[in-house]
Design an enzyme around this catalytic site. Sequence first.
Site, PDB file in Angstrom:
ATOM      1  N   GLY A  84       0.829  -1.196   0.000  1.00  0.00           N
ATOM      2  CA  GLY A  84       0.000   0.000   0.000  1.00  0.00           C
ATOM      3  C   GLY A  84       0.863   1.246   0.000  1.00  0.00           C
ATOM      4  O   GLY A  84       2.008   1.211   0.466  1.00  0.00           O
ATOM      5  N   GLN A  98       2.960  10.097   1.250  1.00  0.00           N
ATOM      6  CA  GLN A  98       4.259   9.425   1.359  1.00  0.00           C
ATOM      7  C   GLN A  98       5.193   9.797   0.216  1.00  0.00           C
ATOM      8  O   GLN A  98       6.404   9.566   0.304  1.00  0.00           O
ATOM      9  CB  GLN A  98       4.080   7.896   1.389  1.00  0.00           C
ATOM     10  N   CYS A 106       5.654   0.018   7.311  1.00  0.00           N
ATOM     11  CA  CYS A 106       5.305   1.173   6.495  1.00  0.00           C
ATOM     12  C   CYS A 106       6.510   1.541   5.636  1.00  0.00           C
ATOM     13  O   CYS A 106       7.638   1.537   6.133  1.00  0.00           O
ATOM     14  CB  CYS A 106       4.935   2.342   7.410  1.00  0.00           C
ATOM     15  N   LEU A 107       6.265   1.854   4.373  1.00  0.00           N
ATOM     16  CA  LEU A 107       7.379   2.202   3.486  1.00  0.00           C
ATOM     17  C   LEU A 107       8.071   3.489   3.936  1.00  0.00           C
ATOM     18  O   LEU A 107       9.215   3.731   3.575  1.00  0.00           O
ATOM     19  CB  LEU A 107       6.890   2.338   2.039  1.00  0.00           C
ATOM     20  N   HIS A 128      -4.738   1.475   7.293  1.00  0.00           N
ATOM     21  CA  HIS A 128      -3.395   2.060   7.455  1.00  0.00           C
ATOM     22  C   HIS A 128      -3.189   3.185   6.425  1.00  0.00           C
ATOM     23  O   HIS A 128      -2.701   4.263   6.772  1.00  0.00           O
ATOM     24  CB  HIS A 128      -2.360   0.934   7.278  1.00  0.00           C
ATOM     25  N   GLU A 129      -3.585   2.926   5.174  1.00  0.00           N
ATOM     26  CA  GLU A 129      -3.366   3.933   4.120  1.00  0.00           C
ATOM     27  C   GLU A 129      -4.276   5.149   4.313  1.00  0.00           C
ATOM     28  O   GLU A 129      -3.840   6.286   4.114  1.00  0.00           O
ATOM     29  CB  GLU A 129      -3.576   3.319   2.733  1.00  0.00           C
ATOM     30  N   HIS A 138      -2.939   7.563   6.740  1.00  0.00           N
ATOM     31  CA  HIS A 138      -1.905   8.453   6.188  1.00  0.00           C
ATOM     32  C   HIS A 138      -2.511   9.780   5.713  1.00  0.00           C
ATOM     33  O   HIS A 138      -1.875  10.826   5.807  1.00  0.00           O
ATOM     34  CB  HIS A 138      -1.193   7.803   4.991  1.00  0.00           C
TER      35      HIS A 138
HETATM   36 ZN   LIG Z   1       2.367   3.488   5.743  1.00  0.00          ZN
END
Ligand SMILES: [Zn+2]
Length: 172
Positions: free
Chosen positions: A45, A50, A94-95, A136-137, A140
């Site tokens: 995701g 991000q 998380c990226l 989660h996304e 963000h």
């Molecule tokens: Zn994340």
Amino acid sequence: MKRPILIHPDPRLKKHCDPVADLSDDLRKLADDMLETMYDAPGIGLAAPQIGILQRLIVLDCVKEEDGPARPLVMFNPKVVASSDEINVYEEGCLSIPDQYAEVTRPKMVQVQWIDQSGNEQSEEFDGLWATCVQHEIDHLDGKLFIDYLKPLKRQMITRKMQKLKRERART
Ligand SMILES: [Zn+2]
């Protein structure tokens, strides 16, 4: 085109993002870039903030490679409209917080509404990993990271590691 992913801590990861008003070709292209960036990372995701874009746009694909064909989902203005009382605990990553994982408790199932890449309204119920990932996304887009669910000490520990990582990356 692949985009660089912001690493926590970064003020852009703490911002509330604006709704997407009109689906332009630029936004569709941005969604394609985000999918490319996510698959390359690799991740399941990615949210627009991000990559430094403060708009309500996320992409996800929680199909594991060995489990079948990819299912890339692009969601503009995604919204959780219902969630189950039943909860689920997943070890999340998380990226924007590379190599750090922690258990987070969330509703097990969520109903999500969004606008797809063609401009159509969609609604679907997600369960398991998909439900965790989409929540989660969407977090963000409200400036919330999975570490915000952790105890302060654990959160500070991870943040310090990320600060160190960023210093190291800046030097090279
Ligand atoms: Zn994340």
